[in-house]
Design an enzyme around this catalytic site. Sequence first.
Site, PDB file in Angstrom:
ATOM      1  CD1 TRP A   1     -21.272  -0.631 -29.985  1.00 34.27           C
ATOM      2  CD2 TRP A   1     -19.874  -0.012 -28.356  1.00 34.27           C
ATOM      3  NE1 TRP A   1     -21.999  -0.548 -28.818  1.00 34.27           N
ATOM      4  CE2 TRP A   1     -21.165  -0.166 -27.796  1.00 34.27           C
ATOM      5  CE3 TRP A   1     -18.831   0.387 -27.509  1.00 34.27           C
ATOM      6  CZ2 TRP A   1     -21.441   0.050 -26.453  1.00 34.27           C
ATOM      7  CZ3 TRP A   1     -19.102   0.599 -26.163  1.00 34.27           C
ATOM      8  CH2 TRP A   1     -20.384   0.432 -25.649  1.00 34.27           C
ATOM      9  CG  ASN A   2     -17.669  -3.952 -25.834  1.00 36.67           C
ATOM     10  OD1 ASN A   2     -17.674  -4.643 -26.852  1.00 36.67           O
ATOM     11  ND2 ASN A   2     -17.910  -4.454 -24.649  1.00 36.67           N
TER      12      ASN A   2
ATOM     13  CE  LYS B   1     -23.577  -5.168 -38.645  1.00 40.44           C
ATOM     14  NZ  LYS B   1     -23.014  -3.862 -38.286  1.00 40.44           N
ATOM     15  N   PRO B   2     -18.480  -5.333 -38.761  1.00 44.67           N
ATOM     16  CG  PRO B   2     -17.044  -3.607 -39.412  1.00 44.67           C
ATOM     17  CD  PRO B   2     -17.822  -4.776 -39.941  1.00 44.67           C
TER      18      PRO B   2
ATOM     19  N   GLY C   1     -22.873  -9.442 -28.930  1.00 44.25           N
ATOM     20  CA  GLY C   1     -23.649  -8.208 -28.810  1.00 44.25           C
ATOM     21  C   GLY C   1     -24.678  -8.350 -27.725  1.00 44.25           C
ATOM     22  CB  SER C   2     -27.574  -6.258 -26.915  1.00 40.22           C
ATOM     23  OG  SER C   2     -28.270  -6.334 -28.139  1.00 40.22           O
TER      24      SER C   2
ATOM     25  CD  GLU D   1     -19.093 -15.627 -26.102  1.00 45.61           C
ATOM     26  OE1 GLU D   1     -19.460 -15.143 -25.009  1.00 45.61           O
ATOM     27  OE2 GLU D   1     -18.385 -16.630 -26.205  1.00 45.61           O
ATOM     28  CG  LEU D   2     -26.158 -13.318 -26.302  1.00 46.90           C
ATOM     29  CD1 LEU D   2     -27.567 -13.867 -26.198  1.00 46.90           C
ATOM     30  CD2 LEU D   2     -25.943 -12.638 -27.643  1.00 46.90           C
TER      31      LEU D   2
ATOM     32  CB  CYS E   1     -19.498  -8.417 -22.226  1.00 40.99           C
ATOM     33  SG  CYS E   1     -17.916  -9.233 -22.410  1.00 40.99           S
TER      34      CYS E   1
ATOM     35  CD  GLU F   1     -24.979  -5.651 -20.932  1.00 45.52           C
ATOM     36  OE1 GLU F   1     -25.668  -5.515 -21.966  1.00 45.52           O
ATOM     37  OE2 GLU F   1     -23.939  -6.328 -20.903  1.00 45.52           O
TER      38      GLU F   1
END
Length: 484
Positions: free
Chosen positions: A147-148, A171-172, A222-223, A244-245, A278, A377
């Site tokens: 969402w960022n 998928k948003p 995402g995370s 991409e974490l 991120c 994080e």
Amino acid sequence: MPNMLINGEFVPAASGQTFAVHDPATEDVVDHVPQAGAEDARRAIAAAGAASRSWRKATAHEKAEMLHEVARKIREHTEALATLLTCEGGKPLVENRDEMSWSAACFDYYAELQRNTRGRVIPSVEPSQLAMVLKEPYGVVACIVPWNYPILLMAWKVAPALATGNTVVLKPSEMTPLSALFFAEQCCDHLPPGVLNIVTGHANVGRELVVSPDTQMIAFTGSFATGREIARLAAEQVKKTHLELGGKDAFIVAEDADLDIAVPGVAWAALLNAGQVCTSTERVYVQESIAARFIERLVDFVRSLRLGPGIEPSTDIGPLVGEKYRAKVEDHVAEARTKGAQILTGGQRPPSFERGFFYEPTVLVNVDHSFRIMREETFGPTIPIMPYRDFEQAIALTNDSDYGLGANLYTNDPLKVKQYYEEVKAGSLWVNDPLTDNDAGPFGGMKFSGGARELGEEGMEEFLETKHVHWDFNPNRKDWWFPY
Ligand code: NAD
């Protein structure tokens, strides 16, 4: 209420269910969107699979025209998209306008780069042969995004995926689905049906896309926790993942740094989007001879920033996106306080806001690497600072992390810069200009930050499979050793 995009049509969820999207600055409901389930995910995957047969054969010219048109429409609808994004994600409007401009640029970049997609002819074993290395799309790519930076991170995946002839199910995040559906309605109506599909929902829909035997690649941002689960599920089918974490980026301020630049630079890197980037700076290491001056000036600067709803032009820092994200920031600050950290400014919810997920920008000292705020994080507006003795120690502290997404350095000493870029284990290293992306520059992480790359040629290569073709023109070749 907007609907999902499946096979070129805007449709509700098969179950008819919806869920609410909230404004993080007011906690009010902005709108509702369809609550997709497994059946919707399967329909979207089937549509993408059917569209794949013709899209993979579209010419480079056709794909370029369509992707440039997406870019043009993003620019045309910048104001509406940016406003919607502020309402559902909380980021200040001015930053969301930038996000739209970067997203459009990404579509333009891959529209052109794909015209140069090439394999190669390699030396063959015999003169009568042709040996080729070909590049081809995976097929159906599931793109799952957070969402960022919802439109930008979508663009970093969808643009190269489509450019290389893949079709997509996107998928948003459940926090920011409205901007994705607006993007579909206003910017993608010229794409052939099924080439891009969008399903809105929660983790279960994402999981359905991952485990489906009919998706050939999972592109995820995402995370770390979700990325690891996706990697585990995809491994069952030996499916290609692109992960991409999270990050825990360090910022080193050397003794020669110009504090007029370094102070606002560090604040920008740590507090942009309320620290929900991120590559946010989450740890600052400052040389001990300038530490007192740097900290004093940073605290003054941070106190001058204005907290408020992102929709107001005077706002520098908006709210966090939700209660669970603010609670994590509060946990990290509370643990640091208990262990002896000194909070120089912030460290609380602003008393003047009764609603909204606001948290004051916070500067902490007397911290070390045993604190969660220096290891995990935080994803919030916190700036924990540690002085360092010498540059060796600054590099060692920077590398003392599970994550390896990015790092920053302020110095004009070329020897320090060289040591930093040779020794720091992270995918993006900035010197004297924090957090700047470049469409041609690969972006991604090392270690727990995931090993994928977006942007640049590498960001396109990720969406292509390699095939070696060995072709013998001699119809009489029979030089194998079986009897015949
Ligand atoms: P998240 O992992 O909670 O969710 C990301 C997406 O995955 C959402 O769409 C979510 O619905 C979906 N999802 C959740 N569980 C799933 C599952 N089991 N299977 C499939 N899909 C699932 O992350 P978030 O809170 O939305 O985003 C913040 C995180 O994203 C931070 O860790 C941040 O560092 C990271 N991030 C990384 C980059 C990068 O480029 N490396 C960029 C932006 C954000």
